[in-house]
Scaffold this active site. Structure first.
Site, PDB file in Angstrom:
ATOM      1  N   GLU A 124      -5.550  -8.912  68.290  1.00  0.00           N
ATOM      2  CA  GLU A 124      -5.642  -7.489  68.576  1.00  0.00           C
ATOM      3  C   GLU A 124      -5.102  -7.218  69.972  1.00  0.00           C
ATOM      4  O   GLU A 124      -5.174  -8.080  70.847  1.00  0.00           O
ATOM      5  CB  GLU A 124      -7.105  -7.023  68.505  1.00  0.00           C
ATOM      6  CG  GLU A 124      -7.828  -7.457  67.236  1.00  0.00           C
ATOM      7  CD  GLU A 124      -9.340  -7.241  67.293  1.00  0.00           C
ATOM      8  OE1 GLU A 124      -9.809  -6.439  68.132  1.00  0.00           O
ATOM      9  OE2 GLU A 124     -10.055  -7.896  66.508  1.00  0.00           O
ATOM     10  N   GLU A 132     -10.899   3.788  68.182  1.00  0.00           N
ATOM     11  CA  GLU A 132     -12.285   3.402  67.925  1.00  0.00           C
ATOM     12  C   GLU A 132     -13.132   3.795  69.126  1.00  0.00           C
ATOM     13  O   GLU A 132     -12.688   3.689  70.269  1.00  0.00           O
ATOM     14  CB  GLU A 132     -12.380   1.895  67.691  1.00  0.00           C
ATOM     15  CG  GLU A 132     -13.797   1.372  67.497  1.00  0.00           C
ATOM     16  CD  GLU A 132     -13.864  -0.146  67.441  1.00  0.00           C
ATOM     17  OE1 GLU A 132     -14.974  -0.691  67.329  1.00  0.00           O
ATOM     18  OE2 GLU A 132     -12.794  -0.797  67.531  1.00  0.00           O
TER      19      GLU A 132
END
Length: 412
Positions: free
Chosen positions: A222, A332
């Site tokens: 990520e 997020e």
């Protein structure tokens, strides 16, 4: 009441002398354990040992205007090589192969404004020499903010994308097809500095590439930008990476545990950027590109078509040692619901997707490298918006707008 040490008959003096000793002699010297002192000593020792492990000897040190200390560490002595699988690893300074078209042209999908050059604040005060890599120094106060010294730099929460745990909210798109495999991806992400309500919440924009075992996420790589006080000690937007090879039981941010092999001496993970995008004005963005070396199998990360940062060695992974089965892009936030209310933590620019160019946040130039080694735009995507009255997302061909303000009249 009179103090215990004074006057009286002989037998009384004997009793009082004993009492006097009890009150005056430290408890530790009469065999009573002072647990707080011992705990503090143990914690201090743990902190010092962890700082020594994380902060490698520097050949040069740069003090950033934002308070960061950047250590220029010998590339051969970086944290990656503390990993048992990388003890005898030979650094690969360049990929053995590049996917066709791995450099991307600027897109006019979002804004026609000329884009300023993105840099990191520590660059204002110096640069790291060749043969070194820049590492943001971990300080004692950083470790003391963590739930435990050993947990610093690791994820505190269940952060699996789209799993929708109660404290996490997402606005993402995902491509995964039955039998499909992926060998790289690209995303250009608008750079903002979202407001975060409290220290144990964060706001981020990132990609996920995942390897699964019968639907359970095991491996991920990520990268993106995040605001996270508990990790960094401030509310600035910072470049980050993350990886795990056991479903988030271990793994870490940036180079806070051994794994990612960095080769670039110009960009530091965990460092702040400048300038941010301006609402209704000039827009800035960061391009993140990951691709798999088809000879050694390492996953390479490139930033802004300019900085070949380094790679995650294939030996770190089980499922990602071959390919990814899912690619996700998006935002997020952590919502701790303080006081029983939704957080005011913003996602992206803090404005909803429908506000559009120069106001809403975006991901653009979305690409994947599929099983045919073809570089293409996403298709058959799945959209996840967990709380659309607080944060939302609008998709287009190879880009999308996303974000929101958090708590409002429509998001109580």
């Amino acid at each position: 009441m009179a103090p215990p040490c004074g006057g009286g008959r002989r037998w009384m003096r004997a009793v009082k002398f004993t009492l006097c000793l009890f009150f005056l002699i430290p408890m530790s010297s009469v065999g009573i354990r002072n647990t707080n002192t011992n705990f503090d000593k143990k914690q201090k020792l743990e902190v010092q040992q962890q700082l020594k492990r994380l902060n490698k000897p520097a050949l040069k040190t740069i003090k950033s205007p934002d308070g960061d200390i950047i250590d220029c560490v010998d590339i051969k002595k970086q944290p990656a090589f503390d990993h048992p699988l990388l003890k005898n690893h030979t650094i690969q300074m360049r990929p053995s192969s590049y996917p066709e078209g791995f450099l991307f042209k600027e897109s006019n999908n979002i804004s026609s404004n000329s884009k300023p050059i993105i840099t990191q604040r520590w660059h204002l005060n110096g640069s790291c020499p060749e043969g070194t890599i820049p590492i943001r120094r971990t300080k004692e106060e950083d470790l003391l903010r963590a739930s435990s010294v050993a947990n610093y730099g690791r994820k505190k929460y269940d952060m699996i994308p789209n799993d929708n745990p109660s404290t996490h909210e997402y606005a993402t798109i995902t491509e995964e097809g039955e039998g499909e495999t992926y060998y790289g991806m690209n995303a250009e992400i608008n750079l903002w500095n979202p407001q975060v309500q409290q220290s144990n919440e964060f706001s981020l924009a990132q990609f996920w590439m995942t390897g699964d075992n019968n639907g359970a996420i095991i491996d991920t790589i990520e990268a993106g930008m995040m605001v996270y006080f508990d990790l960094h000690g401030d509310y600035e937007t910072r470049l980050f990476t993350y990886w795990t090879n056991d479903g988030y039981q271990s793994g870490c941010y940036n180079v806070m545990c051994p794994g990612f092999v960095q080769i670039d001496n110009r960009m530091a993970f965990g460092a702040t950027f400048l300038p941010y995008s301006v609402y209704g004005g000039t827009q800035t963005s960061v391009n993140l590109y990951v691709f798999k070396d088809n000879v050694y199998g390492h996953w390479w990360l490139q930033v802004n078509n300019k900085y070949l940062m380094g790679y995650w060695p294939s030996s770190l992974f089980s499922f990602l040692s071959n390919s990814a089965v899912r690619v996700t892009w998006g935002g997020e936030v952590v919502n701790q619901k303080s006081g029983g209310q939704h957080t005011t933590t913003q996602m992206g620019s803090g404005h909803f997707a429908e506000e559009g160019p120069s106001r809403a946040s975006y991901f653009q130039n979305l690409k994947v490298i599929d099983h045919e080694q073809v570089l293409r735009g996403p298709r058959d995507i799945h959209v996840t918006v967990t709380n659309p009255t607080c944060y939302n997302l609008l998709t287009h061909n190879d880009f999308f707008f996303y974000g929101g303000p958090g708590r409002s009249l429509n998001c109580p």
